[in-house]
Design a protein around this motif. Structure first.
Motif, short mmCIF file in Angstrom:
data_model
loop_
_atom_site.label_atom_id
_atom_site.label_comp_id
_atom_site.label_asym_id
_atom_site.label_seq_id
_atom_site.Cartn_x
_atom_site.Cartn_y
_atom_site.Cartn_z
N GLY A 26 0.80 -1.22 0.00
CA GLY A 26 0.00 0.00 0.00
C GLY A 26 0.83 1.27 0.00
O GLY A 26 2.01 1.26 0.37
N ASP B 62 8.81 5.15 5.06
CA ASP B 62 8.16 5.77 3.89
C ASP B 62 6.76 6.26 4.18
O ASP B 62 6.26 7.18 3.52
N SER B 63 6.08 5.63 5.14
CA SER B 63 4.66 5.95 5.36
C SER B 63 4.32 5.74 6.83
O SER B 63 5.14 5.23 7.61
N GLU C 128 7.37 0.66 -2.55
CA GLU C 128 6.94 1.88 -1.85
C GLU C 128 7.77 3.11 -2.25
O GLU C 128 7.71 4.15 -1.57
N ASP D 8 6.21 6.75 -2.14
CA ASP D 8 6.09 7.34 -0.79
C ASP D 8 7.48 7.72 -0.27
O ASP D 8 7.68 8.82 0.29
MG MG Z 1 4.62 2.12 3.39
#
Ligand code: MG
Ligand code: NAD
Length: 308
Positions: A39, A72-73, A98, A101
């Motif tokens: 995601g 990253d997130s 990813e 991101d």
């Molecule tokens: Mg992530």
């Protein structure tokens, strides 16, 4: 980023506005959405707030060198942004998928004039975990903050639906990787260094459909409490953060059922999920030298629900 609000933190003539925590961020119902694992935050609706606009630093981590997995997130990204604004150089690890991101995070760190080191790779492999630490140390010129934050979470109605491969992925990412990374990092950590682990309220109040994941979070909490005792005499502090429901890609890429997502965070006393930005200050506090007597603790951020 949900809110674009001018930050008045530096302006002494203006008092900070009172903010009602129940109204500060989006509430359920949320739109149905599903992304392939792992995601991307940039594809979520609404987009999570990681403090991109709001977080203001004050030099609390000047010159520190931090490695953050899952940077990253979600929580890892919130910590990465806050750390850079507090004056730290930051290396982030994430999966190659990813990259969109991660690129945004790297740009944000560089914008603060700090070193940003991007190290993609899969934490389920011991050899990569060892290389990750070596690359971080080389890229940053040392290491004094380690955040074991990455995790794998897939919802399954029954234990009978969990394959051995699923179970292995969850254990490798959430339990083995912190073990491998910590062993590789320890020789580099001088007194004053800190280790922070993202655990969960699942450690102490597990959901039926997160049977494997909840066990790994109990392991993360025990990691904190045991290692803090082991490393205390060496001057290395070890603490944990235990979030409740937070609006991150992990939840929309198989971590929660569609039904749970629709009402995500609605069951908490604050009536909504948390945003990663609401955890920035905890990660900073646990890393900063003024929390020098805090070790072996797990801080809860769960909207009034659950126990850390
Ligand atoms: Mg992530
Ligand atoms: P997230 O999806 O933003 O972050 C998880 C990260 O884990 C991903 O970005 C990915 O880079 C990394 N990851 C997963 N598998 C990997 C692998 N094999 N190799 C390398 N990296 C891998 O979600 P998040 O919610 O910010 O998760 C961060 C931490 O927060 C996790 O430890 C999670 O258990 C914990 N947590 C989240 C919630 C929540 O509601 N979102 C609640 C409690 C605890």
């Amino acid at each position: 980023m949900m809110k674009k609000k001018e930050n008045k933190a530096g302006d002494k003539s203006v008092s900070a506005e009172l903010e009602d925590p129940t109204k500060k961020y989006p509430k359920p119902p949320f739109k149905k959405q599903k992304q392939p694992w792992p995601g991307l935050a940039c594809k979520m609706d609404p987009m999570p707030d990681h403090g991109e606009i709001s977080y203001v630093g004050s030099g609390r981590l000047t010159g520190r060198k931090a490695l953050i997995t899952g940077g990253d997130s979600g929580m890892g990204r919130a910590a990465a942004i806050a750390y850079a604004r507090e004056g730290a150089d930051v290396a982030i690890n994430y999966l190659p998928a990813e990259e969109p991101d991660a690129k945004q995070v790297i740009e944000l760190i560089k914008k603060e004039g700090r070193k940003a080191v991007a190290i993609p790779g899969d934490l389920r492999e011991e050899a990569f975990c060892t290389r990750l630490v070596e690359k971080a140390v080389k890229g940053l010129g040392g290491l004094d903050i380690l955040i074991n934050n990455a995790a794998h979470q897939q919802t399954r109605p029954s234990i009978l639906d969990i394959s051995a491969e699923d179970f292995d992925s969850t254990m490798k990412t959430n339990v083995y990787a912190p073990f491998w990374i910590t062993k590789a990092a320890l020789p580099h950590l001088k007194p004053g260094s800190v280790i922070i682990v993202t655990t969960s309220v699942q450690a102490t109040d597990p959901s039926p459909e997160l049977f494997d994941y909840a066990q790994t979070k109990a392991a993360n909490t025990s990691y904190v409490r045991s290692l803090a005792k082991q490393l205390g005499p060496k001057g290395i502090r070890v603490n944990g953060v235990a979030p409740g429901p937070i609006w991150t890609p992990l939840q929309v890429s198989g971590g929660a059922t569609m039904e749970k997502l629709k009402n995500f965070g609605g069951h908490t006393p604050l009536g909504r999920p948390g945003q990663p930005a609401e955890l920035c200050s905890i990660y900073v506090q646990l890393a900063a030298s003024d929390s020098s007597y805090t070790t072996g603790q797990v801080y809860g951020v769960a909207g009034g629900d659950g126990q850390p």
